[in-house]
Design a protein around this motif. Structure first.
Motif, PDB file in Angstrom:
ATOM      1  N   ARG A  20       0.832  -1.217   0.000  1.00  0.00           N
ATOM      2  CA  ARG A  20       0.000   0.000   0.000  1.00  0.00           C
ATOM      3  C   ARG A  20       0.862   1.260   0.000  1.00  0.00           C
ATOM      4  O   ARG A  20       0.492   2.271  -0.610  1.00  0.00           O
ATOM      5  N   ALA A  21       1.990   1.221   0.686  1.00  0.00           N
ATOM      6  CA  ALA A  21       2.882   2.386   0.689  1.00  0.00           C
ATOM      7  C   ALA A  21       3.400   2.659  -0.717  1.00  0.00           C
ATOM      8  O   ALA A  21       3.472   3.820  -1.148  1.00  0.00           O
ATOM      9  N   ALA A  22       3.782   1.600  -1.423  1.00  0.00           N
ATOM     10  CA  ALA A  22       4.272   1.767  -2.796  1.00  0.00           C
ATOM     11  C   ALA A  22       3.187   2.333  -3.698  1.00  0.00           C
ATOM     12  O   ALA A  22       3.444   3.199  -4.548  1.00  0.00           O
ATOM     13  N   GLN A  23       1.954   1.853  -3.529  1.00  0.00           N
ATOM     14  CA  GLN A  23       0.840   2.376  -4.325  1.00  0.00           C
ATOM     15  C   GLN A  23       0.601   3.852  -4.026  1.00  0.00           C
ATOM     16  O   GLN A  23       0.348   4.647  -4.933  1.00  0.00           O
ATOM     17  N   ARG A  24       0.685   4.213  -2.764  1.00  0.00           N
ATOM     18  CA  ARG A  24       0.478   5.611  -2.373  1.00  0.00           C
ATOM     19  C   ARG A  24       1.567   6.503  -2.948  1.00  0.00           C
ATOM     20  O   ARG A  24       1.287   7.638  -3.385  1.00  0.00           O
ATOM     21  N   LEU A  25       2.809   6.009  -2.968  1.00  0.00           N
ATOM     22  CA  LEU A  25       3.943   6.798  -3.459  1.00  0.00           C
ATOM     23  C   LEU A  25       4.124   6.699  -4.969  1.00  0.00           C
ATOM     24  O   LEU A  25       4.951   7.412  -5.546  1.00  0.00           O
TER      25      LEU A  25
END
Length: 302
Positions: A20-25
């Motif tokens: 999810r962090a990668a998707q957000r960034l």
């Protein structure tokens, strides 16, 4: 420790997973893992416990988060103000919104705002006024809309609207448009939010001022849930006018004014040491505009 590492760390902390962090960034997962591993080496601290389905922050991770969030907000603020000089509004804003607003005109407002400001990332959190006060104090929210507090908070408090309460029943039970007398509410079969809810605090204040006591059989904190029960039964409720506007427009609910009038005041709070970004200012301006239009249209029903 640089800006990229701080951004990746905050994203992972708030999202709880590398995916999810990668998707957000908008980056690949290995990039997140690499930056976090480098940050841990630089600080000589383990920041996360790596579980099978989650990344759980350690004591060091929680401490770092409290320290870097103000820094990140300051950098975001600086970037936003520089962008404003060139007429560009961008960034990320996190907002606390009362459920009674989130189920009324706010969805339409969010759609319009996202269209007009495609570079702004918006996260809306629903909850109680007391929760929002804590989150704004912690720096976890840029600002929040709450029931205006009776005491000083040490926060910036800007009035938004004074909204009237209405007596709500199923549309099929409506027999008159005449206002309901305050004394009649004692005989009504009411379902209201519980006493942990800021809205109930406002209702109790009005009832207490008129020495009226209620014997409630049902309480529910979900505004949407209350509306569902009222629409399907002979129960009634007292809710903010804007909060029931959608149910009235859909033909499921009916509302009557209450006399003497009952009102609640809504306010926008933010931390005085965390100045609002241009993106947040744009959102608040749009919010005020939509609140005004909803009141002018008579979306309050009663």
């Amino acid at each position: 420790m640089d800006f990229r590492q701080i951004s990746y760390f905050v994203a992972l902390y708030e999202e709880g997973s590398v995916t999810r962090a990668a998707q957000r960034l908008n980056v690949v997962q290995p990039a997140v893992s690499m930056q976090i591993a480098k940050l841990e080496r630089d600080l000589n601290q383990k920041l996360f416990e790596r579980l099978s389905k989650a990344m759980v922050p350690t004591v060091a991770g929680r401490t770092l988060y409290r320290l870097v969030v103000p820094v990140l907000r300051g950098l975001t603020l600086a970037r936003g103000h520089m962008a404003k000089l060139s007429g560009v509004t961008s960034g990320r804003i996190t907002i606390g919104m009362l459920a009674s607003l989130a189920v009324s005109f706010v969805p339409d407002m969010l759609i319009a705002f996202a269209k007009d400001y495609p570079e702004v990332e918006v996260a809306v959190v629903d909850g109680y006024s007391s929760t929002f006060i804590d989150l704004v104090n912690q720096g976890a929210l840029d600002f929040a809309v709450i029931n205006k507090p009776p005491r000083r908070l040490g926060l910036s408090v800007d009035p938004l609207v004074e909204e009237r309460m209405v007596y709500v029943t199923a549309a099929a039970r409506k027999q008159t448009d005449a206002p309901i007398e305050f004394a009649e509410l004692q005989q009504a079969r009411l379902i209201l939010p519980s006493q942990r809810h800021g809205l109930r605090t406002e209702l109790d204040r009005h009832f207490g001022a008129r020495d009226v006591s209620l014997d409630l059989q049902l309480e529910m904190d979900s505004i949407q849930g209350i509306c569902e029960i009222v629409a399907r039964s002979d129960w009634s409720t007292i809710l903010p006018s804007l909060g029931v506007s959608r149910g009235i427009a859909d033909g499921h609910l009916a509302a009557r004014a209450i006399t003497p009038p009952m009102t609640r005041q809504l306010a926008i709070i933010h931390h005085p040491r965390h100045p609002l970004t241009p993106a947040a200012d744009a959102f608040i301006e749009r919010l005020r505009e939509h609140v005004g239009k909803a009141i002018d249209r008579g979306d309050h029903g009663g």
